[in-house]
Design an enzyme around this catalytic site. Sequence first.
Site, short mmCIF file in Angstrom:
data_model
loop_
_atom_site.label_atom_id
_atom_site.label_comp_id
_atom_site.label_asym_id
_atom_site.label_seq_id
_atom_site.Cartn_x
_atom_site.Cartn_y
_atom_site.Cartn_z
CE LYS A 25 -2.91 -46.70 5.57
NZ LYS A 25 -4.09 -47.40 5.09
NE ARG A 54 -10.85 -52.70 2.96
CZ ARG A 54 -9.56 -52.66 3.34
NH1 ARG A 54 -8.91 -51.52 3.36
NH2 ARG A 54 -8.93 -53.75 3.68
CG ASP A 95 -6.64 -46.05 2.87
OD1 ASP A 95 -7.18 -47.15 2.63
OD2 ASP A 95 -6.00 -45.84 3.90
CG HIS A 139 1.24 -50.02 7.15
ND1 HIS A 139 0.76 -48.79 7.51
CD2 HIS A 139 0.16 -50.80 6.95
CE1 HIS A 139 -0.57 -48.82 7.50
NE2 HIS A 139 -0.96 -50.03 7.16
CB SER A 193 -5.80 -50.02 2.25
OG SER A 193 -5.69 -49.40 3.50
N1 URA Z 1 -3.91 -51.61 7.34
C1 URA Z 1 -4.25 -50.72 6.37
O1 URA Z 1 -3.71 -49.63 6.32
N2 URA Z 1 -5.15 -51.08 5.47
C2 URA Z 1 -5.77 -52.28 5.48
O2 URA Z 1 -6.57 -52.52 4.62
C3 URA Z 1 -5.44 -53.19 6.50
C4 URA Z 1 -4.51 -52.83 7.43
#
Ligand code: URA
Length: 432
Positions: A187, A168, A161, A82, A183
């Site tokens: 995931k 956001r 999320d 990620h 967040s």
């Molecule tokens: N990537 C994400 O999935 N969430 C965030 O808050 C920032 C970057």
Amino acid sequence: MNPTELIIKKRDGKKLSKEGIHFFTTEYLVGNISEYQMSAMLMAILLKGMDFDETYWLTQEYISSGEVIKFENTNGRFIDKHSTGGVGDKVSIVLAPIAAECGLFVPMISGRGLEHTGGTLDKLESIPGFQTQIPLKRFKELVLQNHFAIIGQSKEIVPADRRIYALRDVTGTVESIPLMTASIMSKKISSGIDGLVIDLKVGEGAFVKDLDTAKKLAESLSKIGAKFGKTVKILFTNMDSPLGSCIGNSLEIIECIEFLKGNYQEDLKEVTFALLAEMLLMGKIVKAKNQAEETIMQTIKSGKALQRFAKFVELQDGNPGIVNDYSILGKAKYALPIIAEKEGYVKDINSKEIGWALIDVGAGRRKISDKIDYTAGLKLSKKVGDYVQKNEVLGELFYNNGKGERVADRIKKSYCIVKSSIIKKGRILGIY
Ligand code: URA
């Protein structure tokens, strides 16, 4: 409980309870707490922070807002990656097919563009027909069949999320350690992985501007991961200037396909290979990091990573013909060269400025309901460290609206050209 009282509590820097966080998240999702109240709460969290307990409870709420995927007999091979978000960051799209070809399984749940940064889902949706909202049962099947699939948060998986991320994006509340932690980790934990490698972007174009803050975010991500029994490795990578040579959704897809054909920008290769090396080590595909490069190269040279990418596009209802015919992606009506006003060496290309400028030609969103113009974007012909002559082309802007001249001017101003030569630095800043 009263939502306003909870907002005031956080505004005044007090700790929220587990019940308070549960109440605020679940009531927001069913529509009993308004968008403006959630926006106020997010801003209060951004300004006053959250401690470890609060961050953990928030992550739990995100996860339990949807389903958690379970894969059987994973043997430690379900490893994901990620990124905290950058400009020109298309790493996931090239990394996942290579990792899959090396023997890992990558069940990736990604996000859309946030503020000035691009998002993997938006890039993939620039491929005609491509679906990022698919039922979880099908997602699981695709991961098992092709070793990787990429989808977005949905009503089934981390819906909290999905809603809060979009809010956001347009309320200036991305740059918060607890909000980013909840967040990202929700995931990833929901997707049934064994381990995770995070590309934590640091610099002008990132949400984290300096290494001290990066270390705090890394600690938060790693501790939350550990609490859920997940191994997390974090690379700090530089995001002062855009990554690779393209910024903008369909342009980045073309750059990804070229990468998988073996034509890569050095900085994109450096970051992608370093993250892959950590993933291959974590998934025990290689015994030492120095064995990774050869394994990775093999998947590219043999054309197998590209084939796997084409299969992925087809399985998610996109047109796999894009691999050989970029015209399928469409083309912007107008192109404008960005011309250097003086000669010298490129010292800096301000990626944040470029990211915001490109939103004006529709490459990203200003508000939740905005439609993205997939063909709008920028191709860089000069990168940091390169020498340029006066009147030489620094890059080319592609667009379809009436804002090209103004955006091109802003992009030109984001270049810093100096007389003395510049030492090109690597992108990897450290590891956690
Ligand atoms: N990537 C994400 O999935 N969430 C965030 O808050 C920032 C970057």
